[in-house]
Design an enzyme around this catalytic site. Structure first.
Site, mmCIF file in Angstrom:
data_model
loop_
_atom_site.group_PDB
_atom_site.id
_atom_site.type_symbol
_atom_site.label_atom_id
_atom_site.label_comp_id
_atom_site.label_asym_id
_atom_site.label_seq_id
_atom_site.Cartn_x
_atom_site.Cartn_y
_atom_site.Cartn_z
ATOM 1 N N ASP A 36 58.111 18.471 26.345
ATOM 2 C CA ASP A 36 57.547 19.520 25.503
ATOM 3 C C ASP A 36 56.747 20.433 26.425
ATOM 4 O OD1 ASP A 36 55.431 19.602 22.468
ATOM 5 O OD2 ASP A 36 56.338 21.187 23.666
ATOM 6 N N LYS B 86 51.968 30.873 23.313
ATOM 7 C CA LYS B 86 50.745 31.039 24.084
ATOM 8 C C LYS B 86 50.936 31.896 25.314
ATOM 9 C CE LYS B 86 49.852 27.204 21.600
ATOM 10 N NZ LYS B 86 50.802 26.659 20.619
ATOM 11 N N TRP C 94 49.937 15.774 20.544
ATOM 12 C CA TRP C 94 49.740 16.826 19.557
ATOM 13 C C TRP C 94 49.959 16.228 18.166
ATOM 14 C CZ3 TRP C 94 53.984 20.453 17.607
ATOM 15 C CH2 TRP C 94 53.446 21.509 16.852
#
Lengths: 428, 410
Positions: free
Chosen positions: A241, A277, A160
Site C-alpha cells: 500500500d 496526498k 490504517w
C-alpha cells in the site's frame, strides 16, 4: 424470512420506537432492524472538530496536508494542469473500465521507475481506481475471487483503520504481524521477523511502502532486505500500500525503494497507489492498482478479470483527477514543479516535527520525544494513551484519533507551541 | 508456478467490445449504434453548454480546493439530486425522510443500494432474498446484485417480442407470484434496452400489487429528462410510488442528462418512513461507502450541484436536455418514415412508441450480424440501437441497411 418475524428485530424495534406497541405491517418500516452505525473513527474526528467553537482548536485527525497557515493547499502544478486541460475542451465520454490509458502508464512508471523491466516486458496490469481505498478494495475483491491459496491477509500491527473493513467486506480474513514497538515508539524489527516467519505459505502480507500509517515508523533499507528474504522463504503474496510516495522523504524514488527492491527480488506484487496526498487531489479520487504478473499473457487474463470486478461497482472511473495527474506527470515543467512542491510539503512536516520536539523541551517535558523526529511522513504516533488523548481533546480542543496518532500536516508554526503545551500538560 | 496461473480469461463486456470493434473498422460509412451516449447530428459527443459554462466557473474559482468530500458526498448535490427526482414540492422531502448517497454514476448508486439491501433488508445478511430484474434489462444489473452477494436473481416478464411492447399480463403475474419481500428493479423511464415504459395506468396496477405483496421498490433512473424532454413527466412513476407511501430507493444517474459520463455522477435517493429510520439507514450507507471508495469524486457533483441550485442555470440545463430529447424524437420519426417509405416488411410503429435513447428494433441475431459484418452498422446482439447514433446524414444508409437485413436475412 420476513423482517417482522425475527424476535431480535422485534426487540430492536421496541427499543427504537417505544410507541410501536402492536406491529402493523402497514405502518412499520422495512428498516426497523437497522442499527445505528458508529461514526467512522478517522473521519468522525473531523466532524467533532467542526462542532467545536474553541478558537484555538486543532484538527490533527485526518491525513490531509495543510500549509503553514492551516489552510488546504492546492498545488500550483495542479492549477496549471487544470488550466491546460480546460483549454483543450475535451469531451466527457466514458473512460474504459480500466481507466485512462495515459494515466495508468504514468502511474505505474512513477511507482516502478521508468526503466523497470516489468514495464518494458508489459507484465504488469495497472488499472485506474477510486484513489487508494478503491484500489485496495479492487485488490481485495480480486484476491477473494482468485487467490485460492489463502483467505488470510496479514496486516502490520497497527495499520490504517480502514484496511480491516475493506478486506473483510471483500470476504478475506484478517490477521496481524508485530510492527510497532510502543516501548521505543519505533519499529519492532525482531517481532516482525518472528511473526512473519510463522505466517502460513501463500497468505497475503500487506506492507506499507513508506510513511507507515498510523505510526510513521518505516523499516530501514537493510531491514527491508531481511523482510523480503523471509517473505520469499514463506512464499507469501505481497500487497504493497503506497499512499505517500514523495511524502515520506520528499523524494519520489527514495520512497518507492522498497516496492522496487521487492520486485527486483522476484516478488510478483500487488500494489495500491494514491495521489490524494502527494498531488493534493484528495476529493478527485485518483489512484491505481497494479498486479505484477509472471508475463504479459497472464497480465491480460488478470486484466480481463479486474474489469469484470470493476464494472458492477462503478462501471468506469472518474476522469477529472486522472487527467490532472497525467498532465502533471507527462508535462516536463509541471513534473519538475510537482517534485519541488512535494519536497516542500515533506520539508514543512519535517520542520514541524523538529519544532514540536523543541516546544516540548521548552515546556519542561522530561520524556524522550526523539521518535517524533525519527518517524516519517504525515503521521506521528505520539505514544499518548487514550485517556491522555481524551484530555487533550476535552481540555485543549486538540482533535486526533484515540490511538495517539497525530497528523503533522495539521500543525503550523503558529500553533505548534500550543500543541506542545497541551501534550506536556497531559503527559507530565 | 504463478499464483494466478489459473485465472481464466474473462469475456469482454459486450457493449464496450462493440465500440472497440467499431473503432477498428475502417469502412467509411460505419455507424456505431451501440453504447448509450448522446451524439449530435454531426455524430459527435456533446458537452452541454451549461456544463461548459459551469466548469469554467469552477476552474476560475480560486476559493475552491480539492479536499475530500464527506463520505456521503457533496450535501448540496445530494439534496438537489433527490429533489430533481421527487419534485420540489415532494411531501416526503418536507417530512425530512429523504436522503441521498452521492455515488459513482448510476452503477455506483445501484451497487451501494444493493450492498445495503443484502446487509439490512429482509433480515440481516439475507443473501437469498429474490431480486427481480426485467427480461431484458441493462446487462450490468445482474452483476451488481450478484457481486453484492445475492444468490437468487430472477427475470420478470417485460418485453413481449411478438407484439413488440410491454408484456403487462406476464409482469403483473410475476408480481403476484413473487415471494413476499422480493426486490424488484424498476426502470423509472426510458427502459433500457427496450425503450418501452408502462403507462400511468399500468404503473398504478404495478404499485397496487407491490404494496399488497410487500415487494421492495428499487428504481433505476438513468434517463430523467431524456425520455420525454420533461423532467417531471419522466419522474412520474417515482413520484407516484412515493405518494403511495412506499419506502424505496432510486439509483439516479447524471451521465446522460448532464452528458457527464466520465465524471461518474450519481445519487442513491433513499425514501424512508421517517427521519429516524433515514438517519440509521444513512449511517450504515456510510460504512458501505467507506470500504468501497471512502468518499466520492468532487468534480461532477460540483457541476451538477451548481447547475441545479441556480435558477438560471437550471433553466438552461432543462433547455439543453430538451435539445437532446427532441433530436432523438426527430430521429425516431425519421427512421419510421424511411422504413415505411422503403416498404420494409413488418410494422415500425414501435420505433416512435418507444421512448428514450434506445430502440429494440426487433432484429434477430442473424440480422444483427448482417448489419455489423456487411453494412458496418454496429448494434447490440439483442437488436438494441442507440437512437443517438442516427443523424440526418446517416439515416438513409441505416434505414437501407435495416431494410436489407429484414428482407435478405431470416
Amino acid at each position: 424470512m420476513a423482517l417482522l418475524k425475527s424476535n431480535k428485530v422485534i426487540s430492536c424495534l421496541g427499543n427504537i420506537s417505544p410507541s410501536l406497541g402492536v406491529l402493523s405491517t402497514r405502518n412499520s418500516s422495512w428498516w426497523g432492524g437497522v442499527q445505528m452505525g458508529p461514526p467512522d473513527p478517522i473521519l468522525g474526528v473531523t466532524e467533532a472538530f467542526k462542532r467545536d467553537t474553541n478558537p484555538k482548536k486543532m484538527n490533527l485527525g485526518v491525513g490531509a496536508y495543510r500549509d503553514d497557515k492551516g489552510k488546504p493547499f492546492v498545488l500550483s502544478c495542479v492549477r496549471k494542469a487544470e488550466a491546460l486541460i480546460a483549454a483543450k475542451q475535451l469531451d466527457k465520454e466514458y473512460l474504459p473500465i480500466g481507466g485512462l490509458g495515459d494515466f495508468t502508464k504514468a502511474c505505474a512508471q512513477l511507482a516502478l521507475g521508468a526503466n523497470n523491466e516489468v514495464l518494458s516486458s508489459g507484465r504488469n496490469i495497472t488499472v485506474q481506481t477510486i484513489s487508494g481505498t478503491g484500489s485496495l478494495r479492487i485488490g481485495a475483491n480480486f484476491l477473494s475471487r482468485f487467490h485460492g491459496g489463502s483467505r488470510d491477509v496479514y496486516l502490520p500491527k497497527p495499520s490504517w483503520g480502514n484496511h480491516t473493513p475493506i478486506f473483510r467486506d471483500a470476504g478475506m480474513q484478517l490477521k496481524a504481524y508485530r510492527y510497532y514497538d510502543p516501548s521505543t515508539c519505533g519499529f519492532d524489527f525482531r517481532g516482525a521477523l518472528e511473526d512473519i516467519s510463522k505466517i502460513p505459505e501463500q497468505s497475503v502480507i500487506l506492507l506499507h511502502a513508506c510513511a507507515h500509517n498510523p505510526t510513521g515508523v518505516d523499516p530501514k533499507q537493510e531491514q527491508w532486505k531481511e523482510i523480503s528474504d523471509i517473505v520469499k522463504k514463506r512464499n507469501l503474496l505481497v500487497f504493497f500500500d503506497m499512499a505517500y510516495q514523495g511524502f515520506a522523504s520528499g523524494d519520489i524514488d527514495r520512497d518507492a525503494w522498497a516496492v522496487r527492491y521487492f520486485i527486483e527480488q522476484g516478488h510478483n506484487i500487488l500494489l495500491s497507489q494514491s495521489f490524494a496526498k502527494n498531488m493534493g487531489l484528495y476529493g478527485e479520487r485518483v489512484g491505481g492498482f497494479t498486479v505484477v504478473c509472471k508475463d504479459i499473457e497472464e497480465s491480460k487474463r488478470v486484466e480481463s478479470q479486474l474489469k469484470i470486478l470493476i464494472r458492477p461497482i462503478y462501471s468506469n472511473p472518474p476522469m477529472n483527477g486522472a487527467r490532472i495527474a497525467t498532465t502533471i506527470l507527462n508535462t516536463p515543467e509541471l513534473r519538475l514543479l510537482w517534485l519541488e512542491e512535494v519536497h516542500g510539503m515533506a520539508n514543512r512536516i519535517i520542520k514541524m516535527r523538529e519544532q514540536l520536539v523543541a516546544g516540548l523541551k521548552k515546556s519542561g517535558s522530561s520524556h524522550n520525544w526523539q521518535h517524533v523526529i525519527d518517524q516519517i511522513g504525515m503521521f506521528c504516533f505520539t505514544g499518548l494513551k487514550p485517556e491522555q488523548v481524551e484530555r487533550l481533546t476535552k481540555e485543549f480542543s486538540v482533535y486526533m484519533t484515540k490511538d495517539g496518532r497525530i497528523s503533522m500536516a495539521g500543525i503550523s508554526s503558529g500553533n505548534v507551541g500550543y500543541l506542545a503545551e497541551g501534550i506536556h500538560a497531559v503527559t507530565k | 508456478m504463478s499464483l494466478f496461473a489459473d485465472v481464466p480469461q474473462a469475456p469482454p463486456v459486450a457493449v464496450f467490445k462493440l465500440t472497440a470493434d467499431f473503432r477498428e473498422d475502417s469502412h467509411p460509412q460505419k455507424v456505431n449504434l451501440g453504447v448509450g451516449a448522446y451524439r449530435t447530428d454531426d455524430c459527435l459527443p456533446w458537452v452541454l453548454p451549461v456544463v461548459k459554462k459551469v466548469e469554467r466557473l469552477i476552474v476560475e474559482d480560486n476559493s475552491l480546493n480539492h479536499e475530500y468530500l464527506p463520505i456521503l458526498g457533496l450535501p448540496e448535490f445530494r439534496s438537489a439530486a433527490s429533489k430533481v427526482a421527487l419534485g420540489d414540492d415532494s411531501p416526503a422531502i418536507k417530512d425530512n425522510r429523504v436522503g441521498g448517497v452521492q455515488a459513482l454514476g448510476g452503477t455506483g448508486a445501484l451497487r451501494i443500494g444493493a450492498e445495503f439491501l443484502r446487509r439490512w433488508y429482509n433480515g440481516v445478511n439475507n443473501t437469498s432474498t429474490p431480486i427481480y430484474v426485467s427480461a431484458p434489462t441493462w446487462e450490468n444489473h445482474n452483476g451488481v446484485f450478484a457481486d453484492a452477494g445475492f444468490k437468487d436473481i430472477r427475470p420478470y416478464h417485460y418485453w413481449d417480442a411478438a407484439k413488440r411492447g410491454l408484456d403487462l399480463t406476464g409482469l403483473l403475474d410475476d408480481l403476484e407470484k413473487a415471494p413476499e419481500h422480493s426486490v424488484f428493479v424498476l426502470h423509472a423511464c426510458a427502459h433500457n434496452p427496450t425503450g418501452t415504459d408502462p403507462t400511468q395506468e399500468e404503473w398504478k396496477k404495478i404499485a397496487e400489487i407491490m404494496k399488497r405483496r410487500k415487494l421492495f421498490v428499487f428504481f433505476d433512473s438513468a434517463y430523467q429528462g431524456f425520455a420525454s424532454g420533461n423532467l417531471d413527466k419522466d419522474a412520474w412513476a417515482i413520484r407516484y410510488f412515493v405518494s403511495e407511501e412506499f419506502e424505496l430507493f432510486v439509483a439516479q444517474s447524471f451521465s446522460k442528462n448532464f452528458g457527464l459520463y466520465n465524471e461518474r455522477v450519481g445519487n442513491l435517493t433513499v425514501v424512508a418512513k421517517d427521519n429516524e429510520n433515514l438517519t440509521r439507514i444513512l449511517s450504515q450507507m456510510e460504512k458501505i461507502v467507506r470500504t468501497t471508495w471512502s468518499n466520492p469524486p468532487s468534480q461532477g457533483a460540483r457541476v451538477v450541484s451548481k447547475t441545479l441550485n441556480c435558477p438560471e442555470l437550471f433553466a438552461e440545463w432543462k433547455g439543453n436536455v430538451k435539445t437532446m430529447a427532441d433530436r432523438v424524437l426527430f430521429m425516431r420519426d425519421e427512421l419510421k418514415s424511411k422504413l415505411q417509405a422503403l416498404g420494409t416488411p413488418g410494422t415500425w410503429d414501435h420505433i416512435t412508441q418507444q421512448i428514450g435513447m434506445f430502440s429494440f428494433t426487433g432484429l434477430n441475431p442473424k440480422q444483427v450480424e448482417f448489419m455489423i459484418k456487411e453494412k458496418h452498422v454496429y448494434l447490440m446482439a439483442s437488436g438494441r440501437i442507440n437512437m443517438c447514433g442516427l443523424t440526418t446524414k446517416n439515416i438513409d444508409y441505416i434505414a437501407q441497411a435495416i431494410h436489407e437485413a429484414v428482407t435478405k436475412v431470416q
